[in-house]
Design an enzyme around this catalytic site. Structure first.
Site, short mmCIF file in Angstrom:
data_model
loop_
_atom_site.label_atom_id
_atom_site.label_comp_id
_atom_site.label_asym_id
_atom_site.label_seq_id
_atom_site.Cartn_x
_atom_site.Cartn_y
_atom_site.Cartn_z
N CYS A 8 0.80 -1.22 0.00
CA CYS A 8 0.00 0.00 0.00
C CYS A 8 0.83 1.28 0.00
O CYS A 8 0.53 2.22 -0.71
CB CYS A 8 -0.98 -0.02 1.15
SG CYS A 8 -0.22 -0.27 2.76
N HIS A 17 -2.67 0.73 6.78
CA HIS A 17 -2.89 0.93 5.36
C HIS A 17 -2.55 2.36 5.00
O HIS A 17 -2.48 3.23 5.86
CB HIS A 17 -4.37 0.62 5.06
CG HIS A 17 -4.65 0.50 3.61
ND1 HIS A 17 -3.89 -0.27 2.77
CD2 HIS A 17 -5.65 1.02 2.83
CE1 HIS A 17 -4.38 -0.20 1.55
NE2 HIS A 17 -5.46 0.58 1.57
N ASP A 40 -8.14 4.61 -3.35
CA ASP A 40 -7.26 3.59 -2.80
C ASP A 40 -6.60 2.82 -3.93
O ASP A 40 -7.20 1.92 -4.51
CB ASP A 40 -8.04 2.63 -1.90
CG ASP A 40 -7.10 1.74 -1.12
OD1 ASP A 40 -5.90 1.72 -1.46
OD2 ASP A 40 -7.57 1.06 -0.19
#
Lengths: 295, 658
Positions: free
Chosen positions: B407, B451, B467
């Site tokens: 991420c 994250h 995202d």
């Protein structure tokens, strides 16, 4: 023991425990830690609970003072106390005039115990109140009571051998002649005869040999030429002061009683006896102990 | 009256207590300190059983001095609190040999309690709390042993005292509010983990390897769907080509928030509609956790300028707070847009070129974002926890060369390319996902749920979340990192249980265990009576100002009730109490015991009056006499008493049915 007569205070250890609980509380507060706080609260509650339990342990304890006790100067007076409680009561400490006793358990069955208190002087023993104390269950609190059990203790003079003066000057020879059986005599006197046993004769004078030979219960009789010798009075005792003379009288009374010789004790105008045996000796010792004390 | 110094029972209890305390204090206790403690126990045991003489006190003093010096040298390395624990333990052990007076024993006994408290500073789970409760019992038993040397079944005496103390203890806990810390204590040196305020691509992967709990949340309604569980914590707006960090404005704001000593308490009772409660573990920063657009309801949290939560207390304790998701949408003003277009002067030329290319090809910002995401989907990008090392131009290397990352890499690259394409963008770090515990109905979020994602400003000036990881690895968002990186993760995770998530039974057990822990944390560890009084004030406004009096009143009432029950002289002796059921029945007929009649003979008389119950009544009388007067052993006596009680109960039942 009623509630009002009980006193309760934390012990030194209890104070220490409380301070530790406070320290733990501060630790818990500073770390904002509920479990440490919980421990501190637990210790505080335990302190309070221990106060209740210690108090409850003594509550309802029944104490009963025993009868009048007699001891000797320099020895100890055995004072009896009876304790009962419907629920068991644990770890008691009894203190009476310097004498201590630890009692692990008192329950329904009356428990009689003897406290031996030392006494230095003849006469009535001055007793403090009985202190009953317990720190059960955790030792954080001390609960006590000062009980007045109306205990009475006297100290007789310690027997001391001494010479007796002749009682030739005693005026009441006639009274002496009337006394008891003629043949009774001091053990030191000469053996006179055997006579049939009568109830009440001391065991020490039973002629055991003759009994074994099957000649029946016979009693040795001694001839005592000087009957006035068994009349004890302060005038006859030789000693430096009153106490010593009383001690001499005590010795002779004990001696006569041991040998089973009837004797008379004359003190401050009243005469005891003539009689012999342990119970009479006890009366004589009591009289010696009380001599000079206000009635 | 004196404590028995030569008390073997006390020794045995102390050994047991130490056996519990050593593991509880273990990481703090030095090995050599424990060894000295063991040695003193052996010496003390030999003194008690083999008649050894006590060592000279000079030796003990020397040993104590030596120990203190050694600890003084180690203070730096182990921390003040650990040094304190060690010195207490050393004193506790040495004092144990040198018991000459009552006071020495008292010191040892009291130190036991203090060591339990210190163990609780470190250990707060329910299991350790139970162990420490046993330790407390042992410590109280040793108090009883000091008072009654040689007595048996002391643990019952101690248990009885604790039982009597329990109502007061619970009341104290329930009504006494926690005071604010009086002074700063040495920090419990636990290595706290958590997100860092600066992000470079490698950092989040370290967190992902940790299965430590971060926070737990319970919701008033149903929990958000897996894909919507985004918990932003920080928004990084400064980019130096490699690292993302917080903007100076935020840092200045942080500095204006000194920790409050008395943070507002969290409200009790049911959650209001649309709100949720979070129990947050201490992290290495003071940022707190919430869903998007939070609005604090109660508890020690503040709303930060970029719409995340910030703890108003020191942040080193576990806290709970309530939040509603009703905050305003995030709007970027001109200044913020300017800030979020900032790029370093040089570096990552390929990424910049790519951004400029996007800007020229797509007119709208949303299109540029979609184009980047499509790029991730179409090109061979991989989601992995073990990316290759990146060079000087990290983003160029990642986007055009290695194409492997997690991420942090994707978010960082996306935000930078967006900035190059003229779209104001920033990095968001936080947590995503979490595990729903169906038994406790709460969401548990662990460090491995950490994250990073991206926010950009659309044409209306609103911040929009994107995202990029979802484009590369949808499973990460839909099912969590454990599923997305199944094999890699299992190898990295040391928590064995979570490797077996697919086993239904084990899962149930795990949920059950974690739920107990959650409830323990929520109801006990995080309880503060201040919120109870706040609630009372809301319900009955007239009482609001009188909480101190109420506390005192409640405590007095409980103390009076318990103390009264204990100390009230019972009107009847125990023997009479035993007969009470039968007495009550017989009194209705007027068959009272006569003056001077014993209860047993009264019972026999009843047997004559009621011939149909003759045998049981006679049996009762016989058992009673046997219990009171027969020469029985304590065990027999107990058995006879139980028989008598049972017989009397049965007789009474037959009496009332007849």
């Amino acid at each position: 023991m009623s509630q009002r007569a009980l006193f309760i205070l934390p012990t030194r250890f209890g104070v220490m425990f409380a301070v530790t609980a406070l320290a733990i509380y501060i630790l818990g507060t500073n770390y904002q830690n509920n479990l440490v706080l919980l421990l501190a609260y637990g210790m505080a509650s335990l302190l309070v609970a221990s106060m209740w339990l210690t108090h409850r342990n003594l509550q309802g304890l029944e104490l009963l003072g025993g009868p009048l006790a007699l001891g000797e100067v320099g020895g100890s007076v055995p004072l009896t106390i009876t304790l009962t409680r419907t629920q068991p009561c644990r770890a008691l400490d009894l203190t009476l005039s310097g004498c201590q006793l630890h009692l692990p358990l008192v329950d329904e069955a009356p428990q009689t115990l003897t406290l031996a208190v030392n006494g230095p002087r003849r006469g009535r023993l001055l007793l403090s109140r009985l202190r009953v104390e317990s720190r059960y269950p955790l030792g954080l609190f001390r609960c006590w009571s000062l009980v007045d059990l109306q205990l009475e203790a006297w100290l007789a003079p310690a027997p001391r051998h001494g010479v007796l003066r002749d009682s030739s000057d005693s005026s009441d020879n006639g009274q002496q002649a009337e006394q008891g059986r003629g043949e009774v005599a001091a053990g030191m006197g000469d053996f006179a005869m055997l006579r049939p046993h009568q109830p009440g004769d001391p065991l020490g004078r039973i002629a055991w040999k003759q009994l074994a030979q099957g000649r029946g219960m016979l009693v040795k009789a001694f001839s005592e030429p000087r009957h006035e010798q068994t009349r004890l009075s302060l005038q006859r005792a030789v000693g430096a002061d009153l106490e010593q003379r009383l001690a001499v009288l005590a010795w002779w009374s004990a001696d006569y009683a041991k040998r089973g010789v009837p004797f008379t004790l004359e003190l401050s105008g009243t005469a005891l006896g003539p009689d012999t045996g342990p119970s009479f000796l006890q009366r004589c010792r009591m009289a010696l102990a009380r001599y000079g004390a206000p009635p | 009256m004196n404590l028995l110094l030569d008390n073997r029972q006390l020794f045995q209890l102390a050994v047991l207590l130490q056996l519990l305390l050593v593991p509880a204090l273990w990481p703090q206790l030095q090995l050599w300190v424990v060894a000295v403690g063991g040695l003193t126990l052996v010496v003390r045991g030999l003194m008690l059983w083999r008649g050894w003489r006590a060592p000279r006190s000079l030796w003990l003093s020397l040993l104590a001095l030596l120990g203190a010096c050694l600890l003084a040298l180690e203070v730096r390395a182990i921390g003040v609190l650990a040094a304190l624990i060690n010195i207490l333990w050393l004193g506790y052990s040495l004092k144990f040999i040198e018991v000459r007076r009552d006071r020495d024993i008292e010191t040892v006994l009291v130190l036991g309690f203090f060591l339990i408290a210190l163990a609780l500073v470190y250990r707060q789970s329910i299991g350790w709390a139970l162990v420490m409760a046993v330790a407390l019992w042992l410590a109280v038993t040793s108090l009883a042993a000091a008072v009654q040397p040689g007595a048996t079944r002391l643990w019952r005496v101690a248990g009885g005292a604790l039982l009597v103390a329990l109502p007061l203890l619970l009341t104290l806990f329930l009504v006494l509010p926690r005071l604010p810390p009086l002074w700063r204590m040495p920090v419990v040196d636990k290595a706290l983990s958590g997100l860092s305020e600066e992000v470079s691509p490698g950092e989040i992967s370290e967190l992902i390897r940790s299965s430590e709990l971060v926070f737990r949340a319970s919701f008033s309604g149903s929990p958000p769907a897996y894909g919507e569980r985004y918990f932003p914590v920080m928004r990084q707006e400064l980019f130096d080509g490699r690292r993302w960090s917080l903007s100076p404005a935020i840092k200045a704001w942080q500095e204006r928030q000194p920790p409050q000593l008395t943070p507002p308490p969290t409200s009790l009772g049911a959650l209001e509609d649309g709100s949720y409660e979070v129990i947050a573990e201490p992290q290495r920063h003071r940022w707190a956790f919430a869903l998007e657009r939070p609005e604090p309801v109660s508890g020690p949290v503040l709303l930060s300028p970029f719409a995340t939560l910030y703890r108003s207390d020191k942040g080193d304790q576990r806290v709970s707070y309530r939040v509603a998701s009703s905050g305003p949408p995030l709007i970027a003003d001109g200044e913020a847009q300017q800030l979020n277009l900032q790029l370093p002067d040089a570096g990552n030329p390929k990424a910049r070129a790519y951004g400029r290319q996007l800007a020229s090809r797509y007119p709208t910002r949303a299109e540029r974002v979609t184009a980047i995401l499509d790029e991730y989907r179409q090109q061979p990008f991989y989601y992995t926890l073990q990316p290759p090392r990146l060079g000087e131009d990290a983003i160029d290397d990642f986007l055009f060369d290695s194409r492997r990352g997690f991420c942090g890499h994707y978010a960082s690259a996306t935000a930078m390319v967006l900035r190059a394409a003229g779209v104001p963008a920033r990095l968001v770090t936080g947590y995503q996902g979490g595990e729903w515990n169906p038994q406790g109905r709460y969401l548990a979020v662990h460090q491995f749920d950490a994250h990073a994602w991206v926010e950009y400003v659309d044409e209306q000036g609103r911040w929009q979340p994107v995202d990029p990881t979802a484009a590369v690895s949808p499973a990460r968002i839909e099912e969590g990192v454990t599923v997305a990186l199944d094999e890699e993760f299992a190898a990295a995770d040391r928590l064995a249980l979570s490797r077996y998530r697919e086993w239904a039974l084990l899962n149930q057990l795990r949920w059950w265990g974690t739920n107990i822990d959650y409830q323990w944390t929520r109801l006990v560890l995080n309880y503060d009576a201040a919120s109870l009084w706040q609630q009372v004030g809301q319900w009955w406004p007239t009482l609001a100002g009188y909480s101190a009096w109420l506390i005192l009143g409640v405590l007095l009432v409980v103390a009076t009730v318990v103390g009264g029950l204990l100390l009230w002289p019972s009107p009847q002796p125990t023997q009479v109490k035993l007969w009470r059921p039968l007495l009550r029945l017989a009194k209705r007929r007027g068959w009272r015991p006569r003056e001077g009649e014993s209860l047993a003979s009264w019972c026999e008389r009843l047997a004559v009056i009621r011939p149909q119950l003759r045998r049981p009544l006679q049996r009762c009388a016989w058992l009673y006499r046997r219990w009171r007067y027969a020469p029985l052993s304590p065990q027999q006596q107990r058995r006879v008493l139980a028989q008598f009680k049972r017989r009397l109960r049965v007789t009474c039942r037959r009496w009332s049915t007849a």
